[in-house]
Write a protein that holds these residues in place. Structure first.
Motif, mmCIF file in Angstrom:
data_model
loop_
_atom_site.group_PDB
_atom_site.id
_atom_site.type_symbol
_atom_site.label_atom_id
_atom_site.label_comp_id
_atom_site.label_asym_id
_atom_site.label_seq_id
_atom_site.Cartn_x
_atom_site.Cartn_y
_atom_site.Cartn_z
ATOM 1 N N ASP A 150 0.790 -1.233 0.000
ATOM 2 C CA ASP A 150 0.000 0.000 0.000
ATOM 3 C C ASP A 150 0.826 1.288 0.000
ATOM 4 O O ASP A 150 0.572 2.212 -0.746
ATOM 5 N N GLY A 151 1.840 1.308 0.848
ATOM 6 C CA GLY A 151 2.585 2.558 0.987
ATOM 7 C C GLY A 151 3.743 2.712 0.024
ATOM 8 O O GLY A 151 4.418 3.727 0.014
ATOM 9 N N VAL A 152 4.040 1.696 -0.775
ATOM 10 C CA VAL A 152 5.194 1.763 -1.684
ATOM 11 C C VAL A 152 4.686 2.140 -3.060
ATOM 12 O O VAL A 152 3.866 1.435 -3.641
ATOM 13 N N PHE A 153 5.167 3.239 -3.587
ATOM 14 C CA PHE A 153 4.632 3.604 -4.908
ATOM 15 C C PHE A 153 5.698 3.979 -5.921
ATOM 16 O O PHE A 153 5.407 4.423 -7.009
ATOM 17 N N TRP A 154 6.919 3.748 -5.564
ATOM 18 C CA TRP A 154 7.945 3.916 -6.602
ATOM 19 C C TRP A 154 9.164 3.080 -6.209
ATOM 20 O O TRP A 154 9.565 3.060 -5.042
ATOM 21 N N THR A 155 9.715 2.361 -7.207
ATOM 22 C CA THR A 155 10.870 1.498 -6.943
ATOM 23 C C THR A 155 11.937 1.741 -7.999
ATOM 24 O O THR A 155 11.636 1.748 -9.197
ATOM 25 N N GLY A 156 13.168 1.966 -7.558
ATOM 26 C CA GLY A 156 14.302 2.108 -8.463
ATOM 27 C C GLY A 156 15.358 1.063 -8.172
ATOM 28 O O GLY A 156 15.501 0.616 -7.021
ATOM 29 N N ILE A 157 16.070 0.640 -9.175
ATOM 30 C CA ILE A 157 17.040 -0.459 -9.016
ATOM 31 C C ILE A 157 18.370 -0.065 -9.635
ATOM 32 O O ILE A 157 18.411 0.561 -10.706
ATOM 33 N N LYS A 158 19.462 -0.466 -9.001
ATOM 34 C CA LYS A 158 20.780 -0.252 -9.598
ATOM 35 C C LYS A 158 21.702 -1.393 -9.184
ATOM 36 O O LYS A 158 21.766 -1.750 -8.017
ATOM 37 N N LYS A 159 22.417 -1.957 -10.155
ATOM 38 C CA LYS A 159 23.343 -3.043 -9.839
ATOM 39 C C LYS A 159 24.777 -2.518 -9.798
ATOM 40 O O LYS A 159 25.113 -1.576 -10.511
ATOM 41 N N PHE A 160 25.603 -3.164 -9.033
ATOM 42 C CA PHE A 160 27.034 -2.812 -8.986
ATOM 43 C C PHE A 160 27.809 -3.998 -8.433
ATOM 44 O O PHE A 160 27.203 -4.983 -7.961
ATOM 45 N N LYS A 161 29.111 -3.949 -8.487
ATOM 46 C CA LYS A 161 29.945 -5.047 -7.982
ATOM 47 C C LYS A 161 30.600 -4.633 -6.666
ATOM 48 O O LYS A 161 30.956 -3.478 -6.499
ATOM 49 N N LEU A 162 30.806 -5.602 -5.802
ATOM 50 C CA LEU A 162 31.478 -5.298 -4.540
ATOM 51 C C LEU A 162 32.215 -6.547 -4.042
ATOM 52 O O LEU A 162 31.717 -7.662 -4.206
ATOM 53 N N ASP A 163 33.402 -6.335 -3.484
ATOM 54 C CA ASP A 163 34.148 -7.464 -2.892
ATOM 55 C C ASP A 163 33.678 -7.676 -1.461
ATOM 56 O O ASP A 163 33.757 -6.756 -0.646
ATOM 57 N N LEU A 164 33.202 -8.867 -1.197
ATOM 58 C CA LEU A 164 32.791 -9.205 0.174
ATOM 59 C C LEU A 164 33.792 -10.220 0.731
ATOM 60 O O LEU A 164 33.981 -11.287 0.157
ATOM 61 N N PHE A 165 34.419 -9.843 1.828
ATOM 62 C CA PHE A 165 35.533 -10.672 2.325
ATOM 63 C C PHE A 165 35.114 -11.656 3.394
ATOM 64 O O PHE A 165 35.677 -12.724 3.528
ATOM 65 N N ASP A 166 34.121 -11.292 4.177
ATOM 66 C CA ASP A 166 33.772 -12.162 5.302
ATOM 67 C C ASP A 166 33.045 -13.410 4.820
ATOM 68 O O ASP A 166 32.440 -13.416 3.759
ATOM 69 N N ASP A 167 33.120 -14.444 5.681
ATOM 70 C CA ASP A 167 32.374 -15.666 5.447
ATOM 71 C C ASP A 167 30.899 -15.312 5.302
ATOM 72 O O ASP A 167 30.331 -14.621 6.143
ATOM 73 N N GLY A 168 30.270 -15.739 4.196
ATOM 74 C CA GLY A 168 28.877 -15.377 3.966
ATOM 75 C C GLY A 168 27.933 -15.984 4.987
ATOM 76 O O GLY A 168 28.140 -17.109 5.441
#
Lengths: 387, 505
Positions: A150-168
């Motif tokens: 109900d309260g969400v009326f606009w959505t934007g998306i952006k992709k990018f790369k990132l190095d994640l070092f910690d154990d997932g």
């Protein structure tokens, strides 16, 4: 690390139309900080189809490597969703109406690898999802997924790369669940090697599973890929059913599970598993050489400390009921290897005798005392062979 | 007058220290020196001794025997409608022995009661409670093998000064002590035992042999009731065991069937049990840093030392060492107990002859348990706290002794320390069920500092345990900086608070 094939990703709503003014979301490095910190920026006009009173931009973050959306977690409550530990940043817009316009690039959130935790460790494809929400209307976002629209009326998306070092975090969860499944199979196998699997034994395994599931439920804030606790519970029950069926058909083999343990099993988990297997033996009230052999194999595979194994064994063995089937060679029972030379066997048996004899006087419970006495008698009999 | 009572598992004996300065066994009204440690209730009264034993054979529901093994445990024995603790039953036996003594003496001022060397604090306490409830004036107890050693040191029947082993194999327990005797000074060096190993275990094995033979021959199965009947009952079995000690083969007439029992098959069946005694002897020698060749003799005590294969085992364990048994092995412990009572008494209670007889004797015992305290440590890898046991006085330490260790407070502002005292038979560090916390209700409070200041972490707490020759342990927990301290006194001779001093019938 293999990803569980049936792991569920998060479903999000499609991005909204960019509109005539070309609304954009971008993720860029924060130049002033040398910590690989990213900033999420926003520019353009969001045409509003209704009056908005109090607005807020909510930013969620996903790992989208491989096409599946998995939420990114955050360690700090300030940047978490209200109900979960999924990353969430909010940017307060205040009272607005008509359309929302950002003429310049405006920072609406910061992402630092230092305080986020992805599902897997690696260079990952991440996706920022920004949503404009009306604070006067109800909205609910859980693990980055909109539950109430109900309260969400606009959505934007952006992709990018990132190095994640910690154990997932998902890696850990998957490892944990895998360890639980391995444990269930090995526990069933231990019971099977005692000759028969009693109803009480199955209950002990189920009780252990319930404890694990309760722990998982209490960690519900962290996404684990299951739809809900019901699905998780069904998965565990299926593992038990399958293991019992295989045991019945005599097709349950330890090799696969031992290999899995060898690959990944912490010392604490190894201890937990061995305690679990002994609990199974204790409930079955039958101790057989093959069952103890399996536990020895688990101990060797997980490289558990001999003293630790002895401690667990001692702790459990003395609780075997006095009416139980205890008819196995003392050597097997007391961790003596058949290839040891006689003098080493004697030394070990004497040391076990000394230990149990010392303890006998301090035990209050009469059944336990009987068990210790029975062990002393067994050791005495075994020593006859070598002295 | 003073007496010494050997409260045995199967038989008990009482001795006096006569006016000539000699320890003497006092028999019952039938002049029997040994009284079965058996209690029964029939004909509206309680019985102890031979009558009770007879009842135990014919109607075990009204009698109890061999309860000493359960001293200090929650085990109960049903006698008719009563449910008795081992302490209550021992009380009756001790009272009976006291009455025997009063048949010989005008009065009894002091009594010493014996206990197995490795009795736990609880079993020891239960024995003290039983003595108090029996109305005995008992200030001291003594370990059975030590009593035997003391008798021989007194009697002069030894090969001279030197190291001796006391091999005490009784009806219910096995004890081995290594002692050094020099000019009347008796020093216990090490003491161990198996608390559930004795003649009664051999009886049960022999009963099983007879039963199996009968069942095979008669092609039937005996029920529990039949096992309490002649010739399967334990009293008959004990007689059979004695006969097997004299002959290679004995025959048993069981319900019309003749059964042949050989000594060889009996010895074969009990060899695992005898092995336990051998292991215990070996580890005690190692503990004392002695080899058997350094011993001057092996003092024998307890009726089971008459069993031929036990003799053989002793001769093998202590090769070429002379066996000493000039006194009856069933009586030597009671005799030693009364000598100990004589030593501990004020000399004014003795006449000149008695004082002269015991003048050269001195005894030094060792602690039979490890005593320690509980501390908090941190796992190196996880940093998680854990509780552990720290031994301060080790088992086998000569008494009297005093040992201290330092511990430290854990965090800034810690203003109290829990003072706990532990007992364990083996040096255990993990707080498990083999460690008994014998005192934990004392708290050492650190004094307040001026103007709201707090004590920093790592404040030193010095824990000192002093064990005196009266079996009293003083445990002090002292805060070094302030000098504040708390003391816990554990009197191992005192009856417990809930011990009922009132005596019935």
């Amino acid at each position: 690390m293999m990803i569980r094939p049936n792991i569920r990703g998060i479903q999000i709503e499609p991005a909204s139309s960019l509109g005539p003014s070309g609304v954009k979301v971008r993720v860029s490095d924060v130049e002033s900080l040398d910590l690989n910190v990213k900033q999420v920026e926003f520019r353009g006009v969001i045409p509003l189809e209704r009056d908005l009173c109090f607005g807020e931009i909510v930013t969620s973050l996903f790992d989208c490597t491989g096409g599946r959306l998995l939420p990114i977690q955050c360690d700090f409550p300030e940047f978490q969703e209200e109900e979960t530990s999924a990353f969430q940043m909010t940017y307060d817009i205040g009272e607005i109406g008509g359309s929302l316009e950002f003429q310049e690039w405006t920072c609406i959130g910061l992402i630092s690898p230092m305080f986020i935790n992805g599902p897997f460790e690696d260079t990952r494809n991440l996706m920022v999802v920004t949503r404009l929400v009306d604070l006067d209307l109800e909205y609910e976002i859980r693990h980055g997924q909109v539950i109430s629209h109900d309260g969400v009326f606009w959505t934007g998306i952006k992709k990018f790369k990132l190095d994640l070092f910690d154990d997932g975090y998902l890696e850990s969860q998957i490892r944990l669940h895998k360890f639980h499944f391995t444990s269930i199979n090995l526990a069933v196998l231990t019971a099977a090697k005692c000759g028969h699997i009693k109803t009480q034994t199955i209950e002990v395994i189920q009780e252990k599973m319930d404890n694990w599931l309760d722990e998982a439920d209490s960690l519900d804030k962290i996404y684990d890929g299951y739809r809900n606790s019901q699905e998780r519970s069904e998965k565990y029950s299926r593992q038990l059913d399958q293991a019992l069926q295989k045991a019945k058909n005599k097709t349950l083999r330890p090799s696969r599970f031992l290999t899995e343990l060898k690959q990944r099993c912490s010392p604490a988990q190894a201890t937990e598993l061995i305690q679990f297997c002994f609990d199974v033996i204790m409930t079955n009230q039958t101790i057989t050489a093959p069952a103890l052999e399996l536990i020895d194999n688990i101990a060797k595979t997980t490289r558990i400390d001999t003293k630790e194994l002895e401690k667990i064994r001692d702790d459990r063995i003395i609780k075997v009921g006095t009416g139980s089937d205890f008819d196995i060679p003392a050597e097997q029972f007391l961790g003596i290897n058949s290839y040891w030379k006689p003098h080493k066997k004697i030394k070990h048996l004497e040391s076990e005798f000394h230990k149990w004899n010392s303890r006998l006087n301090l035990v209050r419970d009469e059944d336990t005392r009987e068990n210790i006495q029975r062990m002393l008698n067994m050791i005495g009999e075994a020593l006859r062979k070598y002295r | 007058m003073i007496t010494g009572i050997d409260l045995g598992t199967t038989y008990s004996a009482v001795a006096q220290f006569d006016k000539h300065g000699r320890p003497v066994i006092m028999g019952n009204e039938k002049a029997e020196p040994l009284v079965p440690s058996c209690v029964a209730f029939f004909d509206d009264q309680w019985w102890v001794g031979r009558e009770a034993l007879r009842q135990w054979i014919t109607g075990p529901n009204n009698a109890a025997a061999r309860f000493k093994r359960y001293m200090g445990t929650s085990e109960r024995f049903d006698i008719g409608e009563d449910s008795c603790t081992p302490t209550e039953l021992s009380t009756r036996v001790l009272r009976h022995m006291h009455h025997i003594a009063l048949g010989h003496l005008d009065e009894v001022d002091t009594t010493v009661v014996t206990i197995p060397a490795n009795f736990s604090v609880e079993a020891r306490q239960a024995t003290i409670d039983a003595a108090k409830q029996a109305g005995l004036n008992m200030d001291y107890i003594i370990n059975e093998p030590t009593a035997a050693a003391l008798y021989y040191a007194f009697s002069g029947d030894l090969e001279g000064d030197g190291h001796y082993a006391v091999y005490d194999f009784g009806g219910g327990t096995f004890d081995i002590s290594l002692i050094h005797i020099e000019s009347g000074q008796v020093d216990v060096i090490a003491s161990n035992g198996v608390s559930r190993l004795g003649g009664m275990d051999f009886d049960r094995i022999l009963q099983k042999i007879v039963r199996e033979k009968y069942e095979k021959e008669a092609e039937t199965t005996l029920d529990d009731q039949e096992l309490n009947e002649v010739p399967f009952d334990l009293v008959n079995i004990e007689q059979l065991k004695r006969r097997l000690s004299r002959r290679e083969t004995v025959t048993v007439f069981a319900k019309g069937i003749l059964l042949e029992i050989t000594r060889q098959e009996f010895e074969e069946s009990i060899s695992g049990l005898i092995m336990q005694a051998e292991v215990c002897c070996g580890s005690t020698l190692r503990e004392a840093n002695l080899s058997s060749s350094e011993l001057s003799g092996v003092i024998l005590a307890g009726g089971s030392t008459r069993v031929p294969c036990i003799r053989k085992s002793i001769e093998q364990t202590f090769t070429d060492i002379p066996l000493i048994e000039s006194m009856n092995v069933d009586e030597v412990v009671a005799l030693g107990a009364v000598i100990y009572a004589a030593i501990r008494c004020d000399s004014s209670q003795h006449n000149a002859v008695q004082n002269a007889a015991i003048a050269p004797l001195h005894l030094q015992e060792v602690t039979n348990m490890n005593f320690g305290t509980v501390y908090v440590g941190f796992h190196e890898d996880t940093g998680m706290p854990y509780q552990a046991n720290s031994v301060i006085i080790k088992k086998g330490t000569p008494i009297p002794c005093s040992k201290h260790e330092s511990y430290f407070t854990m965090y800034d502002g810690q203003n109290e320390v829990k003072c706990r005292i532990t007992e364990c038979a083996r040096e255990e560090t993990d707080l498990n069920e083999f460690i008994r916390i014998i005192s934990d209700d004392t708290i050492l409070k650190l004094p307040d500092l001026p103007s709201g200041a707090i004590w920093p972490e790592n404040e030193e707490i010095i824990v000192t345990f002093s064990y005196d020759e009266n079996q009293i342990m003083h445990c002090s927990f002292e805060h070094k900086s302030s000098g504040h301290s708390e003391e816990v006194v554990l009197d191992f001779n005192r009856a417990s608070d809930d011990s009922d001093e009132s005596s019935d019938s």
